[in-house]
Design an enzyme around this catalytic site. Structure first.
Site, PDB file in Angstrom:
ATOM      1  N   ASP A  95       0.824  -1.220   0.000  1.00 21.86           N
ATOM      2  CA  ASP A  95       0.000   0.000   0.000  1.00 21.86           C
ATOM      3  C   ASP A  95       0.850   1.259   0.000  1.00 21.86           C
ATOM      4  O   ASP A  95       0.463   2.264  -0.590  1.00 21.86           O
ATOM      5  CB  ASP A  95      -0.935  -0.018   1.213  1.00 21.86           C
ATOM      6  CG  ASP A  95      -1.871  -1.205   1.150  1.00 21.86           C
ATOM      7  OD1 ASP A  95      -2.616  -1.305   0.169  1.00 21.86           O
ATOM      8  OD2 ASP A  95      -1.812  -2.064   2.047  1.00 21.86           O
ATOM      9  N   GLY A 107      -3.984  -3.531   3.114  1.00 23.15           N
ATOM     10  CA  GLY A 107      -5.169  -2.903   2.532  1.00 23.15           C
ATOM     11  C   GLY A 107      -6.233  -3.922   2.158  1.00 23.15           C
ATOM     12  O   GLY A 107      -7.433  -3.635   2.204  1.00 23.15           O
ATOM     13  N   GLU A 114       0.474 -12.603   4.909  1.00 26.72           N
ATOM     14  CA  GLU A 114       1.480 -11.959   4.045  1.00 26.72           C
ATOM     15  C   GLU A 114       2.780 -11.733   4.814  1.00 26.72           C
ATOM     16  O   GLU A 114       3.872 -11.878   4.266  1.00 26.72           O
ATOM     17  CB  GLU A 114       0.941 -10.624   3.526  1.00 26.72           C
ATOM     18  CG  GLU A 114      -0.161 -10.812   2.495  1.00 26.72           C
ATOM     19  CD  GLU A 114      -0.763  -9.503   2.041  1.00 26.72           C
ATOM     20  OE1 GLU A 114      -1.122  -9.410   0.869  1.00 26.72           O
ATOM     21  OE2 GLU A 114      -0.883  -8.567   2.854  1.00 26.72           O
TER      22      GLU A 114
END
Ligand code: 5RP
Length: 237
Positions: A95, A107, A114
């Site tokens: 982001d 986001g 992740e």
């Protein structure tokens, strides 16, 4: 800029990172979002052409798993014997990216897995269009925090004590908050003063009830930046 033009920039960056960095035999983390999906599609294309083979993929979200299913890309758990030794490379979007290649991510609400992939990887590559570049993280995009539902009010109070303004991420087409793939909520917060991202990344996770935060500073990536003039710049730190 027109949406189509941004989408073309994302596609170019997704293709470039795979063509430059993905090799046969790799253990590969694949990220989430509208930019990472182009890298996933390029991996699928090369596997189908058989120019790429022997790839073991770790998918960072439900969205990524579904795209892998559609493209016949085999994916595994990070606990599996195929991937338990870690990943060679993870490719993801972001982001915001600062001059140190520190990131804000989350986001799309997939920050927890992740980050697991990012920190389990030897190499890390981020693909962005140039609008994601910033001088100071947190100036534009709010920082996400994944929090257990029972800790909502206490975490908001702790953040407000630090001088942050906080919002609970609301769902679209469902009443109430976004619930993550792990049953948690997301708080998005901003500071109106300069912060130190590596310090913040460590400190935020000390607040009881915080599962993970959206600062990614401990495995600085190579960043593929799609420019509006059609070029792809790579930046290492
Ligand atoms: C999801 C993420 C995404 O990588 C990030 O939000 C960027 O998404 P996009 O490429 O769609 O702008 O961190 O949790």
């Amino acid at each position: 800029m027109e949406q189509d033009a941004v989408s073309l920039m994302k596609e170019a960056a997704g293709k470039a990172v795979v063509d430059k960095m993905v090799k046969c035999g790799m253990k590969l983390g694949l990220g989430t979002g509208s930019t990472a999906i182009h890298a996933i599609r390029r991996v699928g294309e090369l596997l189908e052409q058989k120019t790429l083979y022997d790839i073991c993929v770790f998918a960072t979200s439900f969205q990524t798993e579904m795209e892998c299913e559609k493209l016949n890309i085999p994916f595994y758990s990070l606990n599996s014997k195929e991937l338990s030794s870690g990943l060679d490379l993870t490719i993801d979007g972001a982001d915001e990216v600062d001059p140190n290649n520190h990131l804000i991510k989350g986001g799309g609400g997939a920050l927890l897995i992740e980050k697991l992939a990012a920190y389990a990887s030897t190499d890390y590559a981020i693909i962005i269009d140039e609008s994601k570049l910033t001088d100071q993280l947190g100036g534009g995009f709010p920082v996400p925090l994944e929090v257990i539902p029972a800790a909502r009010v206490q975490v908001i109070r702790a953040l407000e004590k630090l001088g942050a303004s906080v919002t609970l991420r609301e769902a679209l087409r469902k009443a109430g908050p976004v619930i993550t793939e792990h049953g948690n909520i997301i708080l998005d917060f901003r500071f109106n003063f300069l912060i130190d991202p590596p310090l913040m990344e460590a400190d935020l996770n000390q607040i009881p009830g915080v599962v993970e935060n959206g600062f990614f500073t401990r495995n600085p990536p190579i960043v593929f930046i799609a420019r509006s003039d059609g070029t792809i710049e790579t930046r290492e730190h």
